[in-house]
Enzyme design. Structure first.
Site, PDB file in Angstrom:
ATOM      1  N   GLY A  13       2.882  49.420-102.680  1.00 19.56           N
ATOM      2  CA  GLY A  13       1.491  49.374-102.210  1.00 19.56           C
ATOM      3  C   GLY A  13       1.298  50.277-101.002  1.00 19.56           C
ATOM      4  O   GLY A  13       2.206  50.434-100.195  1.00 19.56           O
TER       5      GLY A  13
ATOM      6  N   ARG B  64       3.730  52.291-108.583  1.00 17.28           N
ATOM      7  CA  ARG B  64       4.902  51.507-108.991  1.00 17.28           C
ATOM      8  C   ARG B  64       5.497  52.264-110.179  1.00 17.28           C
ATOM      9  O   ARG B  64       4.792  52.994-110.873  1.00 17.28           O
ATOM     10  CB  ARG B  64       4.493  50.104-109.381  1.00 17.28           C
ATOM     11  CG  ARG B  64       3.478  49.544-108.400  1.00 17.28           C
ATOM     12  CD  ARG B  64       3.670  48.105-108.058  1.00 17.28           C
ATOM     13  NE  ARG B  64       2.540  47.680-107.234  1.00 17.28           N
ATOM     14  CZ  ARG B  64       2.615  47.368-105.945  1.00 17.28           C
ATOM     15  NH1 ARG B  64       3.760  47.395-105.323  1.00 17.28           N
ATOM     16  NH2 ARG B  64       1.541  47.007-105.273  1.00 17.28           N
TER      17      ARG B  64
ATOM     18  N   ASP C 227      10.026  46.133 -99.868  1.00 19.14           N
ATOM     19  CA  ASP C 227      11.422  45.814-100.208  1.00 19.14           C
ATOM     20  C   ASP C 227      11.806  46.212-101.638  1.00 19.14           C
ATOM     21  O   ASP C 227      12.966  46.521-101.906  1.00 19.14           O
ATOM     22  CB  ASP C 227      11.778  44.352 -99.902  1.00 19.14           C
ATOM     23  CG  ASP C 227      10.762  43.383-100.451  1.00 19.14           C
ATOM     24  OD1 ASP C 227       9.882  43.812-101.226  1.00 19.14           O
ATOM     25  OD2 ASP C 227      10.857  42.181-100.124  1.00 19.14           O
TER      26      ASP C 227
ATOM     27  N   THR D 288       4.153  48.082 -95.238  1.00 21.36           N
ATOM     28  CA  THR D 288       3.372  47.171 -96.078  1.00 21.36           C
ATOM     29  C   THR D 288       2.507  46.318 -95.169  1.00 21.36           C
ATOM     30  O   THR D 288       2.978  45.850 -94.127  1.00 21.36           O
ATOM     31  CB  THR D 288       4.265  46.270 -96.970  1.00 21.36           C
ATOM     32  OG1 THR D 288       3.496  45.167 -97.439  1.00 21.36           O
ATOM     33  CG2 THR D 288       5.466  45.724 -96.227  1.00 21.36           C
TER      34      THR D 288
ATOM     35  N   ASP E  94       1.455  43.421 -95.541  1.00 26.16           N
ATOM     36  CA  ASP E  94       1.755  41.987 -95.536  1.00 26.16           C
ATOM     37  C   ASP E  94       2.732  41.567 -94.433  1.00 26.16           C
ATOM     38  O   ASP E  94       2.826  40.397 -94.103  1.00 26.16           O
ATOM     39  CB  ASP E  94       2.366  41.564 -96.884  1.00 26.16           C
ATOM     40  CG  ASP E  94       1.324  41.482 -97.984  1.00 26.16           C
ATOM     41  OD1 ASP E  94       0.154  41.771 -97.711  1.00 26.16           O
ATOM     42  OD2 ASP E  94       1.692  41.130 -99.124  1.00 26.16           O
TER      43      ASP E  94
ATOM     44  N   ASP F 298       5.912  41.381 -94.707  1.00 27.55           N
ATOM     45  CA  ASP F 298       6.761  40.384 -95.377  1.00 27.55           C
ATOM     46  C   ASP F 298       8.222  40.837 -95.487  1.00 27.55           C
ATOM     47  O   ASP F 298       8.967  40.356 -96.326  1.00 27.55           O
ATOM     48  CB  ASP F 298       6.196  40.079 -96.777  1.00 27.55           C
ATOM     49  CG  ASP F 298       6.106  41.318 -97.655  1.00 27.55           C
ATOM     50  OD1 ASP F 298       6.391  42.434 -97.172  1.00 27.55           O
ATOM     51  OD2 ASP F 298       5.749  41.174 -98.840  1.00 27.55           O
TER      52      ASP F 298
ATOM     53  N   ARG G  32       0.601  38.040 -99.947  1.00 27.56           N
ATOM     54  CA  ARG G  32       1.032  37.378-101.184  1.00 27.56           C
ATOM     55  C   ARG G  32       1.958  36.209-100.898  1.00 27.56           C
ATOM     56  O   ARG G  32       1.717  35.090-101.296  1.00 27.56           O
ATOM     57  CB  ARG G  32       1.751  38.389-102.085  1.00 27.56           C
ATOM     58  CG  ARG G  32       0.863  39.023-103.115  1.00 27.56           C
ATOM     59  CD  ARG G  32       1.630  40.011-103.931  1.00 27.56           C
ATOM     60  NE  ARG G  32       2.427  40.901-103.074  1.00 27.56           N
ATOM     61  CZ  ARG G  32       3.024  42.009-103.479  1.00 27.56           C
ATOM     62  NH1 ARG G  32       2.941  42.375-104.723  1.00 27.56           N
ATOM     63  NH2 ARG G  32       3.709  42.763-102.647  1.00 27.56           N
TER      64      ARG G  32
HETATM   65  P1  ATP Z   1       4.761  46.312-101.685  1.00 25.21           P
HETATM   66  O1  ATP Z   1       5.467  45.020-101.424  1.00 25.21           O
HETATM   67  O2  ATP Z   1       3.973  46.801-100.533  1.00 25.21           O
HETATM   68  O3  ATP Z   1       3.999  46.333-102.965  1.00 25.21           O
HETATM   69  P2  ATP Z   1       7.237  47.384-102.687  1.00 25.21           P
HETATM   70  O4  ATP Z   1       8.013  48.591-102.344  1.00 25.21           O
HETATM   71  O5  ATP Z   1       7.940  46.073-102.486  1.00 25.21           O
HETATM   72  O6  ATP Z   1       5.903  47.462-101.850  1.00 25.21           O
HETATM   73  P3  ATP Z   1       7.412  47.185-105.547  1.00 25.21           P
HETATM   74  O7  ATP Z   1       6.369  47.314-106.597  1.00 25.21           O
HETATM   75  O8  ATP Z   1       8.216  45.930-105.506  1.00 25.21           O
HETATM   76  O9  ATP Z   1       6.685  47.485-104.171  1.00 25.21           O
HETATM   77  O10 ATP Z   1       8.466  48.390-105.718  1.00 25.21           O
HETATM   78  C1  ATP Z   1       8.034  49.731-105.740  1.00 25.21           C
HETATM   79  C2  ATP Z   1       8.883  50.529-106.685  1.00 25.21           C
HETATM   80  O11 ATP Z   1      10.253  50.485-106.284  1.00 25.21           O
HETATM   81  C3  ATP Z   1       8.912  49.998-108.119  1.00 25.21           C
HETATM   82  O12 ATP Z   1       7.803  50.354-108.870  1.00 25.21           O
HETATM   83  C4  ATP Z   1      10.196  50.635-108.650  1.00 25.21           C
HETATM   84  O13 ATP Z   1       9.973  51.991-108.961  1.00 25.21           O
HETATM   85  C5  ATP Z   1      11.109  50.554-107.424  1.00 25.21           C
HETATM   86  N1  ATP Z   1      11.954  49.342-107.511  1.00 25.21           N
HETATM   87  C6  ATP Z   1      11.567  48.074-107.333  1.00 25.21           C
HETATM   88  N2  ATP Z   1      12.573  47.209-107.553  1.00 25.21           N
HETATM   89  C7  ATP Z   1      13.649  47.958-107.874  1.00 25.21           C
HETATM   90  C8  ATP Z   1      15.011  47.677-108.209  1.00 25.21           C
HETATM   91  N3  ATP Z   1      15.461  46.425-108.269  1.00 25.21           N
HETATM   92  N4  ATP Z   1      15.816  48.702-108.484  1.00 25.21           N
HETATM   93  C9  ATP Z   1      15.370  49.979-108.434  1.00 25.21           C
HETATM   94  N5  ATP Z   1      14.102  50.316-108.121  1.00 25.21           N
HETATM   95  C10 ATP Z   1      13.249  49.331-107.839  1.00 25.21           C
END
Ligand code: ATP
Length: 325
Positions: free
Chosen positions: A11, A72, A103, A125, A127, A129, A171
């Site tokens: 995000g 994503r 994360d 992010t 949040d 979090d 969230r």
């Molecule tokens: P936010 O919490 O702000 O949405 P985020 O980085 O946690 O941010 P996610 O959608 O969980 O958002 O992850 C972003 C991208 O990171 C995913 O679309 C994927 O490409 C990659 N990713 C997430 N989990 C994994 C994993 N376990 N292994 C490898 N790549 C991952």
């Protein structure tokens, strides 16, 4: 290292641009070529690279969103996707990657590091979090946006003697609700981390009315309504109005919290974190997350960083209850 890349993933959050700028300019300052990757890990898989120069990050320090765009990318979670990304990285002779995101994105950074491409994560992010850092980029701006709305809502509900539930983002973490609630003088704060009792909230409302209070603001983190639909802002306001007879409105702030000019705090945090990430890569160090701990910029092993549980600030929550008597 002579060639590195920067990605924004997950995000978006205000301050991501300030982080990109810091990464790009610190790299160039250290004679490292820097490539921007478009649309998160999708850009790694599909070769969407552009070399960044000093001017490419001009005029963005104050802008919300991310000039690299974000997305994503489920494909990156698979061995096949990861393999495709590694081929692209090899073709471009990229030796290290900075990933700005949450994360989930750090798990991607961990995978890259494991496969020989040192990667460093920067927490961004709204949040807040992420357990390993006191604050993530974007949180401060989002809280200030929520506060601005709360101030305006307070004006109108005071004129009418109403209550208002203000639903903010968050969230799994109630930090936006907590910080905006304390700073905005909310009477009640409902977060996913703690149970709540609607009758206690109604009692607070009735007490306040008896004492002549003209407004009552209830901060609600969106995660509470995700966990149980009957706790969504609209439903809660109907229940509270039915129980107290006090007109209660619901306002869902939504995505306005994700945009806007980043605050001073987020720009400084992003600048410090971006520079630190490049310093790590320039020393050949990867598999780290950059963190703010006690106002110092440090870094932690990704696995360790991901295992740190996000703590809810109970002291601040208790303070909110004292200050809203
Ligand atoms: P936010 O919490 O702000 O949405 P985020 O980085 O946690 O941010 P996610 O959608 O969980 O958002 O992850 C972003 C991208 O990171 C995913 O679309 C994927 O490409 C990659 N990713 C997430 N989990 C994994 C994993 N376990 N292994 C490898 N790549 C991952």
């Amino acid at each position: 290292m002579e060639r590195i890349a920067v990605i924004t993933s997950g995000g978006d959050a205000p301050g991501m641009n300030a982080a990109i700028r810091a990464v790009v300019r610190t790299a160039i300052y250290n004679n490292i070529k820097i490539f921007g990757v478009k649309l998160g890990f999708n850009g790694l898989i599909h070769s969407e690279f552009q070399e960044m120069d000093v001017a490419s990050v001009g005029d963005i320090v104050h802008r919300g969103g991310t000039i690299l765009r974000t997305a994503r990318c489920d494909q990156f979670n698979s061995e096949e996707g990861l393999k495709m990304a590694l081929e692209v990285i090899e073709n471009y002779e990229i030796e290290g990657v900075v990933i700005i995101g949450g994360d989930g994105s750090f798990r991607g950074a961990k995978d890259l590091s494991r496969l020989g491409v040192p990667a460093v994560g920067i927490p961004a992010t709204i949040d807040n979090d992420i357990g390993c850092t006191d604050f993530s980029i974007g949180f401060d701006t989002a809280v200030n946006t929520a506060l601005d709305a709360i101030n305006k809502i307070r004006d109108t509900i005071t004129s009418h003697g109403r209550a208002n539930i203000v639903e903010v983002m968050g969230r799994d973490a109630g930090d936006i609700a907590l910080y905006a609630g304390v700073a905005g003088g909310a009477e009640n704060i409902i977060v996913p981390e703690l149970p709540f009792d609607i009758d206690e909230i109604c009692a607070d409302l009735n007490d306040g009315k008896e004492r002549g209070k003209l407004s009552h603001i209830i901060l609600l983190a969106e995660g509470v309504g995700h966990a149980d639909k009957s706790n969504r802002a609209e439903r809660l306001s109907e229940k509270i109005e039915a129980k107290t007879g006090i007109e209660t409105r619901a306002t869902i702030l939504g995505h306005i919290q994700r945009g806007g000019n980043p605050s001073m705090f987020d720009r400084i945090l992003a600048s410090r974190m971006g520079a630190h990430a490049v310093d790590l890569l320039s020393k050949g160090i990867g598999n780290r997350v950059v963190c703010l701990v006690d106002n110092k910029i440090i870094d932690k092993d990704i696995e360790e960083a991901l295992s740190i549980e996000k703590k809810f600030d109970m002291e601040l929550y208790e303070l909110s209850k004292i200050l809203s008597i």
